[in-house]
Design an enzyme around this catalytic site. Structure first.
Site, short mmCIF file in Angstrom:
data_model
loop_
_atom_site.label_atom_id
_atom_site.label_comp_id
_atom_site.label_asym_id
_atom_site.label_seq_id
_atom_site.Cartn_x
_atom_site.Cartn_y
_atom_site.Cartn_z
CG HIS A 95 9.29 -20.00 -18.05
ND1 HIS A 95 7.94 -19.72 -17.98
CD2 HIS A 95 9.90 -18.79 -18.20
CE1 HIS A 95 7.75 -18.42 -18.11
NE2 HIS A 95 8.92 -17.83 -18.24
CE1 TYR B 204 16.29 -17.45 -23.52
CE2 TYR B 204 14.69 -18.86 -24.56
CZ TYR B 204 14.98 -17.74 -23.83
OH TYR B 204 13.98 -16.92 -23.40
C1 HEM Z 1 17.59 -10.70 -21.77
C2 HEM Z 1 16.53 -11.43 -21.95
C3 HEM Z 1 16.39 -12.89 -21.61
C4 HEM Z 1 17.29 -13.79 -21.14
C5 HEM Z 1 18.76 -13.55 -20.82
C6 HEM Z 1 16.60 -15.05 -20.97
C7 HEM Z 1 17.17 -16.22 -20.52
C8 HEM Z 1 16.57 -17.45 -20.49
C9 HEM Z 1 17.22 -18.71 -20.24
C10 HEM Z 1 18.70 -18.88 -19.93
C11 HEM Z 1 16.29 -19.69 -20.33
C12 HEM Z 1 16.51 -21.19 -20.17
C13 HEM Z 1 16.66 -21.82 -21.56
C14 HEM Z 1 16.90 -23.30 -21.54
O1 HEM Z 1 17.63 -23.80 -20.66
O2 HEM Z 1 16.37 -23.99 -22.44
C15 HEM Z 1 15.04 -19.06 -20.62
C16 HEM Z 1 13.85 -19.72 -20.79
C17 HEM Z 1 12.68 -19.09 -21.13
N1 HEM Z 1 12.48 -17.75 -21.40
FE1 HEM Z 1 13.87 -16.34 -21.42
N2 HEM Z 1 15.29 -14.89 -21.35
C18 HEM Z 1 15.13 -13.59 -21.75
C19 HEM Z 1 13.98 -13.00 -22.21
C20 HEM Z 1 12.78 -13.62 -22.33
C21 HEM Z 1 11.59 -13.00 -22.83
C22 HEM Z 1 11.45 -11.58 -23.35
C23 HEM Z 1 10.62 -13.94 -22.77
C24 HEM Z 1 9.19 -13.75 -23.15
C25 HEM Z 1 8.70 -13.97 -24.30
C26 HEM Z 1 11.20 -15.16 -22.25
C27 HEM Z 1 10.56 -16.36 -22.06
C28 HEM Z 1 11.16 -17.55 -21.71
C29 HEM Z 1 10.47 -18.82 -21.64
C30 HEM Z 1 8.99 -19.05 -21.91
C31 HEM Z 1 11.41 -19.78 -21.28
C32 HEM Z 1 11.19 -21.28 -21.10
C33 HEM Z 1 11.42 -21.94 -22.46
C34 HEM Z 1 11.10 -23.41 -22.45
O3 HEM Z 1 9.90 -23.75 -22.27
O4 HEM Z 1 12.01 -24.21 -22.65
N3 HEM Z 1 12.52 -14.92 -21.99
N4 HEM Z 1 15.23 -17.69 -20.71
#
Ligand code: HEM
Length: 331
Positions: free
Chosen positions: A52, A322
């Site tokens: 994202h 995160y």
């Molecule tokens: C093993 C599962 C997951 C991993 C390893 C993962 C990993 C990540 C990482 C590394 C980021 C970047 C965070 C940052 O730099 O602030 C991220 C962002 C994000 N993830 Fe995940 N994620 C996972 C599961 C999910 C799931 C299940 C959802 C759905 C609800 C999701 C939705 C998002 C969203 C919406 C963002 C953007 C957040 C923002 O607006 O700052 N992720 N994810």
């Protein structure tokens, strides 16, 4: 919910310790290994999120309904107006990616109560996630690393991964059948993972949440997907917020017998009981890039007394990854 400032280093160190020492915790990739796997596909994380990557900051407030206070003792559900930092995003690895692609959109929220309690969440515009476990997510990223000889992912390696992990195709199939939202304000956003909600009656109930748009659901037509500019969502949201409130109802869906509590690629049946537990109002949208949502991460933490992690290992993985991702992009 934390009553202390969430510094990057503190969050990363605390979570890494938690993840490596939790008794009985399922073996899963470390937060560093997860973020390394993202970097293996996208290159080093510098200024933007690896997932994202494209987004716009906004702000508003959340007010719980009496049903919210019934189903969770967490301070955010006490019925007071809770200020929120909001980020609307597009599920791309490139911050210049298009707003018209068949990927998810996102709604991330930081709630901060008057007493200083913080609760973060990051939700997507699909009811299911693309990986059943953290290890499968890492394996999928490793399979998609670019081959140094061609500069492209190895097609055979990707095909072998997909054949061995059919659950990773489910979200893509849902997205193929559902055109992208016409507005950040016109799609539901699902939390996807199950949490344990501790109610005022002391009972603990497994639930997932969804933010339902009060404006109703509107999707792009095939024609609009071809013709709209790559960056239309932010201006469209600014126009809406300038002319009236943009609101979402937070709805809990409670698990029924036999529902999968640990696998976010499996949706629960539609007939499960629901309760509307609060309303989110988006009051302002940042005039351009940057803003309060940029230098933070929406940390998925197990700190709220009334909204606790389920046994879904994805939650623990998100908690650590995160924080590590944030620390790398702020270096
Ligand atoms: C093993 C599962 C997951 C991993 C390893 C993962 C990993 C990540 C990482 C590394 C980021 C970047 C965070 C940052 O730099 O602030 C991220 C962002 C994000 N993830 Fe995940 N994620 C996972 C599961 C999910 C799931 C299940 C959802 C759905 C609800 C999701 C939705 C998002 C969203 C919406 C963002 C953007 C957040 C923002 O607006 O700052 N992720 N994810």
């Amino acid at each position: 919910m934390s009553r202390r400032p969430l510094t990057v280093a503190l969050a990363a160190a605390a979570l890494t310790a938690l993840l490596t020492t939790a008794p009985g915790a399922q073996a899963q990739p470390s937060p560093e290994a997860i973020v390394d796997a993202f970097e293996g596909v996208l290159g080093p994380i510098r200024s933007h999120r690896p997932s994202h990557a494209k987004g716009t900051c906004a702000a508003g407030h959340f007010t719980a309904t009496p049903e919210g206070a019934r189903f969770s003792v967490a301070p955010v559900f006490d019925g007071q107006r809770v200020p929120t930092v909001i980020r609307f995003g597009v599920g791309v690895g490139n911050p210049a990616g298009p707003d018209t692609g068949r990927t998810t959109r996102s709604l991330s929220i930081r709630f901060e109560t008057a007493a200083g309690d913080i609760w973060d969440m990051a939700n997507i515009s699909a009811p299911i996630f693309g990986s059943p476990t953290p290890q499968v997510m890492v394996d999928g990223l490793l399979a998609r690393r670019r081959d140094p000889a061609t500069g492209q992912p190895n097609a055979e390696r990707v095909a072998a991964f997909v054949a061995a992990n059919p659950a990773t195709t489910l979200q893509g199939r849902w997205l193929a059948a559902s055109n992208p939202p016409a507005s950040w304000a016109s799609t539901p956003y699902w939390g996807v993972n199950a949490f344990r909600f501790r109610g005022a009656d002391g009972e603990v109930r497994h639930a997932r949440w969804v933010f339902e748009p009060r404006a109703g659901v509107q999707r792009l037509t095939d024609e609009q997907m071809r013709t709209l500019p790559a960056n239309f969502l932010a201006d469209e949201l600014r126009r809406r917020v300038g002319t009236g409130p943009v609101e979402f109802d937070m709805v809990l869906q409670f698990a029924g017998p036999g529902d999968d509590l640990v696998n976010p690629t499996v949706a629960w049946p539609d007939d499960r009981p629901r309760a509307t537990v609060g309303r989110l109002t988006v009051a302002e949208v940042a005039p351009g890039p940057g803003g309060a949502c940029d230098p933070i991460s929406f940390l998925i933490l197990d700190q709220a007394p009334g909204i606790e992690f389920s046994d879904d290992p994805t939650l623990q993985a998100r908690a650590g990854a995160y924080a590590v991702s944030l620390s790398r992009r702020l270096q």
